[in-house]
Design an enzyme around this catalytic site. Structure first.
Site, PDB file in Angstrom:
ATOM      1  CE  LYS A  98       4.681   4.343   7.412  1.00 30.33           C
ATOM      2  NZ  LYS A  98       3.594   4.444   8.386  1.00 30.33           N
TER       3      LYS A  98
ATOM      4  N   GLY B 290       0.817  -1.216   0.000  1.00 26.98           N
ATOM      5  CA  GLY B 290       0.000   0.000   0.000  1.00 26.98           C
ATOM      6  C   GLY B 290       0.845   1.258   0.000  1.00 26.98           C
TER       7      GLY B 290
ATOM      8  CB  VAL C 180       3.603  -0.477   3.286  1.00 29.31           C
ATOM      9  CG1 VAL C 180       3.873  -1.674   4.185  1.00 29.31           C
ATOM     10  CG2 VAL C 180       3.391   0.773   4.135  1.00 29.31           C
TER      11      VAL C 180
ATOM     12  CG  ASP D 175      -3.697   9.286  11.666  1.00 27.61           C
ATOM     13  OD1 ASP D 175      -4.855   9.644  11.369  1.00 27.61           O
ATOM     14  OD2 ASP D 175      -2.784   9.167  10.826  1.00 27.61           O
TER      15      ASP D 175
END
Ligand SMILES: Nc1ncnc2c1ncn2[C@@H]1O[C@H](COP(=O)(O)OP(=O)(O)OP(=O)(O)O)[C@@H](O)[C@H]1O
Length: 339
Positions: free
Chosen positions: A81, A59, A66, A181
């Site tokens: 990542k 993603g 990532v 988040d």
């Protein structure tokens, strides 16, 4: 330039945390419990990116990409990542350094495990640097991926996910860490039916009340009223933990409705629209399709006044996430991985 970068990736690579670059203020407010290592005792010491083979892209996020990678020597699979930054991207580097600092502190089955951070700082010849996080691979992907595939989730699954996220938040808040988040793409699921909180780029370690200037971090769609409009909702005295509870409430409601809640279908969750709903809108209406337990749970999370909002400890006792209502780990695995 590509050659220079490739050579650099083969050479000066160490398993080391980037030099912390938090502001002096962040340092002052930092509460430091006994440090646990970022690497687990059973993880191999990965010192160089060349030890890893890229298998797939998992993603893309705001700051980077990532990858699914394989550690050549042990054949273990990890998620890598890579956050890229240049001279102009001080904020990205600071965010990555903050994430590395927080990942060093945490050690919980409800939080993504980081096996190490590789720091490829900028050189004189290369204007680009990379910070690489070697993380445990979560084969079920994110809750965002799951929602994209299934739209709506059954209540048993929602309650199982919510219970696990609450355990993660209880751990973080106990460590004085505010995540800031919580959203579907930061909640990852693995093949053992574990749900883990990821992405600490805007998190903070707090001792006491948060400052108003911290209000604008994180994704605005899941942001609490006191962070949107600290003046109106009186964020004075808020330690920020209630903001994580609000975000979880939005996520839970989204899992039930199959679309981003709080606004009308087709509306975009941009700053202005959300500001109107949060600050001028009436009390949020609960969907009638939800069970009374789910309605009550969401109501306790989405209480606009953060002082009246439930704490994580209170929510862990809520009937909606009672162990008898939640799906088991095996049921979660079956639902996520085998449909
Ligand atoms: N450890 C992991 N295992 C498996 N997939 C992962 C892992 N970490 C991230 N992903 C996948 O990669 C995607 C991108 O993650 P990333 O943390 O970079 O950004 P994001 O959270 O989606 O967005 P943003 O950067 O805006 O917060 C995630 O949505 C998820 O699907």
């Amino acid at each position: 330039m590509t050659l220079v970068r490739e050579r650099r990736h083969q050479q000066a690579l160490r398993l080391s945390l980037p030099p912390p670059t938090p502001s002096p203020d962040f340092r002052q407010r930092t509460y430091l419990p006994a440090l646990s290592p970022a690497t687990s005792p059973d993880s191999p010491c990965i010192e160089n990116l060349s030890e890893l083979e890229k298998m797939a892209v998992l993603g893309h996020g705001n700051g980077g990409t990532v990858y699914k990678v394989c550690h050549k020597k042990t054949s273990s699979v990890y998620a890598l990542k890579i956050l890229r930054f240049n001279h102009d991207a001080t904020a990205v580097r600071q965010q990555a350094a903050r994430e590395a600092e927080i990942l060093k502190l945490v050690d919980s089955p409800y939080i993504i495990r980081c096996h190490g951070v590789l720091d490829y700082g900028m050189t004189d010849t290369d204007n680009v640097g990379d910070l690489c996080f070697v993380m445990e691979y979560m084969e079920g992907g994110s809750l965002h991926d799951l929602l994209r595939a299934r739209q709506r989730l059954p209540e048993q699954v929602i309650s199982g996910v919510a219970r696990r996220v609450l355990h993660g938040l209880a751990y973080l808040h106990g460590m004085h860490i505010v995540h800031r988040d919580i959203k579907p793409s930061n909640l990852l699921i693995n093949g053992k039916g574990e749900v883990k909180i990821a992405d600490f780029g805007v998190s903070d370690v707090v001792a006491g009340a948060c400052e108003a200037c911290d209000s604008y971090k994180g994704t605005c769609a899941y942001m609490s009223p006191e962070r949107f409009d600290p003046e109106r909702w009186g964020s004075d005295g808020s330690d920020g933990f209630a903001g994580d509870v609000w975000s979880l409430g939005v996520v839970v409601l989204q899992c039930h409705m199959g679309r981003f809640p709080l606004i009308g279908p087709g509306q975009k969750p941009d700053w202005a629209t959300l500001m109107c709903v949060m600050c001028f809108g009436e009390r949020l209406e609960m969907p009638e399709t939800a069970s009374p337990e789910l309605q009550s749970f969401i109501g306790r999370c989405l209480e606009k006044d953060w002082r009246k909002r439930a704490t994580v400890a209170e929510l862990l006792d809520h009937p909606f996430v009672d162990i008898s209502c939640c799906c088991s780990t095996q049921e979660l695995v079956d639902y996520v991985l085998h449909g």
